[in-house]
Design a protein around this motif. Structure first.
Motif, PDB file in Angstrom:
ATOM      1  N   LEU B  25       0.950  -0.979   0.014  1.00  0.00           N
ATOM      2  CA  LEU B  25      -0.038  -0.004   0.174  1.00  0.00           C
ATOM      3  C   LEU B  25       0.823   1.196   0.019  1.00  0.00           C
ATOM      4  N   ALA B  26       2.148   1.005   0.765  1.00  0.00           N
ATOM      5  CA  ALA B  26       2.880   2.316   0.897  1.00  0.00           C
ATOM      6  C   ALA B  26       3.401   2.716  -0.548  1.00  0.00           C
ATOM      7  N   LEU B  27       3.957   1.477  -1.212  1.00  0.00           N
ATOM      8  CA  LEU B  27       4.410   1.668  -2.516  1.00  0.00           C
ATOM      9  C   LEU B  27       3.533   2.458  -3.452  1.00  0.00           C
ATOM     10  N   LEU B  28       2.180   2.049  -3.362  1.00  0.00           N
ATOM     11  CA  LEU B  28       1.044   2.372  -4.505  1.00  0.00           C
ATOM     12  C   LEU B  28       0.692   3.912  -3.980  1.00  0.00           C
ATOM     13  N   ARG B  29       1.046   4.290  -2.924  1.00  0.00           N
ATOM     14  CA  ARG B  29       0.731   5.501  -2.427  1.00  0.00           C
ATOM     15  C   ARG B  29       1.486   6.519  -3.330  1.00  0.00           C
TER      16      ARG B  29
END
Lengths: 149, 109
Positions: B25-29
Motif C-alpha cells: 500500500l505504501a508503494l502504491l501511495r
C-alpha cells in the motif's frame, strides 16, 4: 483532518465538580456504575460484576437498541485509588474483537476533578501482532484520501 | 452500543494486518505500479505477492486495470473510512458515557 484523528487511541477529558474519590467510586462500584452507564433510549447496563484488584475480572451486561443483549468484560490492570484505573475491554458484539485498553486518570484540584479517558489499541483488533505500524498506516492513507477529494 | 459495518471493516483490518501488504500500500501511495514492479520490491515470490494483492483487492484497497500484458495496480484508500467511522462511534460512545457519569456524580455527591 488532523494527524491525531488517524491514531488508534481515543482521548477524552471532562471536568467534574466532585472529588476524585467520588468519581472513582462511581466508576468501580457495580451498583453505581449501572446508574449512569449507558445512553438514554439507546442502551443501558443491567448487571455488573467487579473484582476490584489488579488481575481481577469485571463484566457488564446490558440491553441495547431493539432489546439486544450485550456483554463487555475485561480485567483490571492498574488500580491506584483514586487517581488511576486501567482495565482491559472486550465487547461481545464484535466477534473478531480483541482486548483493548481503557484508562481513567483522575486529577483533583479545588473540588474539581479533571477526568481523562484513554481508550487505546482500537485498531489492533485484527492486527495484534503487527499493531505497531497501524497509526502510521492510517495517517498516511487518510492523508491520501483527503488529497483525493 | 457501538454499531459497525462488520464485514467491510473486518476485511480492511485483515488486509492491513500484514506488514507486506502495508508495504504494498505504501508503494502504491507513490503512484500506480504493475504487479511486476511491485514484486520487484520484495524478496518474496511473485505468486505470494499476487496473493497479497488479491486480498487487498477483495478488501477494496487496491484496484487493478489490465494494460496489454501488464496488470496495473492502484491504491484506493476509501475503504479505510469504515475504520475511521468506527473509531468515531467509539468517540460518541465515550462522550455519552462521560457526560452521564458527570451528571450522576454531580447530582449524587
Amino acid at each position: 483532518m488532523n494527524p491525531t484523528d488517524a491514531s488508534d487511541t481515543i482521548v477524552k477529558e471532562i471536568a467534574i465538580k466532585a472529588s476524585a474519590e467520588r468519581i472513582f467510586e462511581a466508576l468501580t462500584d457495580p451498583e453505581q456504575r449501572l446508574q449512569w452507564w449507558g445512553a438514554e433510549g439507546q442502551y443501558r447496563g443491567t448487571q455488573m460484576e467487579s473484582d476490584l484488584r489488579p488481575g481481577g475480572k469485571w463484566m457488564t451486561r446490558g440491553i441495547g437498541r431493539g432489546g439486544k443483549h450485550f456483554t463487555v468484560r475485561g480485567e483490571y490492570r492498574a488500580i491506584e485509588r483514586p487517581r488511576l484505573l486501567v482495565f482491559t475491554w472486550l465487547p461481545d458484539w464484535d466477534e473478531n474483537a480483541l482486548e483493548t485498553l481503557v484508562r481513567f486518570d483522575l486529577d483533583e484540584k479545588d473540588g474539581v476533578t479533571l477526568l481523562r479517558l484513554t481508550h487505546s489499541g482500537l485498531a489492533s483488533e485484527s492486527a495484534r501482532d503487527h499493531h505497531r505500524g497501524w497509526p502510521q498506516v492510517l495517517s498516511w492513507l487518510q492523508a491520501y484520501v483527503e488529497e483525493k477529494r | 452500543m457501538v454499531t459497525i459495518k462488520r464485514s467491510q471493516r473486518d476485511a480492511v483490518f485483515r488486509a492491513i494486518a500484514d506488514p507486506t501488504r502495508r508495504e504494498i500500500l505504501a508503494l502504491l501511495r507513490a503512484g500506480r505500479r504493475t504487479v511486476g514492479e511491485i514484486a520487484a520490491n520484495f524478496s518474496t515470490s511473485r505468486p505470494a505477492i499476487s496473493k497479497h494483492l488479491r486480498l487487498l483487492r477483495s478488501a477494496g484497497l487496491v484496484v487493478t486495470d489490465q494494460h496489454g500484458t501488464a496488470r496495473i495496480c492502484e491504491l484506493n484508500a476509501k475503504p479505510l473510512r469504515a475504520i475511521n467511522n468506527w473509531l468515531r462511534e467509539y468517540e460518541a460512545f465515550w462522550n455519552e458515557n462521560l457526560r452521564s457519569l458527570k451528571k450522576y456524580v454531580e447530582e449524587n455527591r
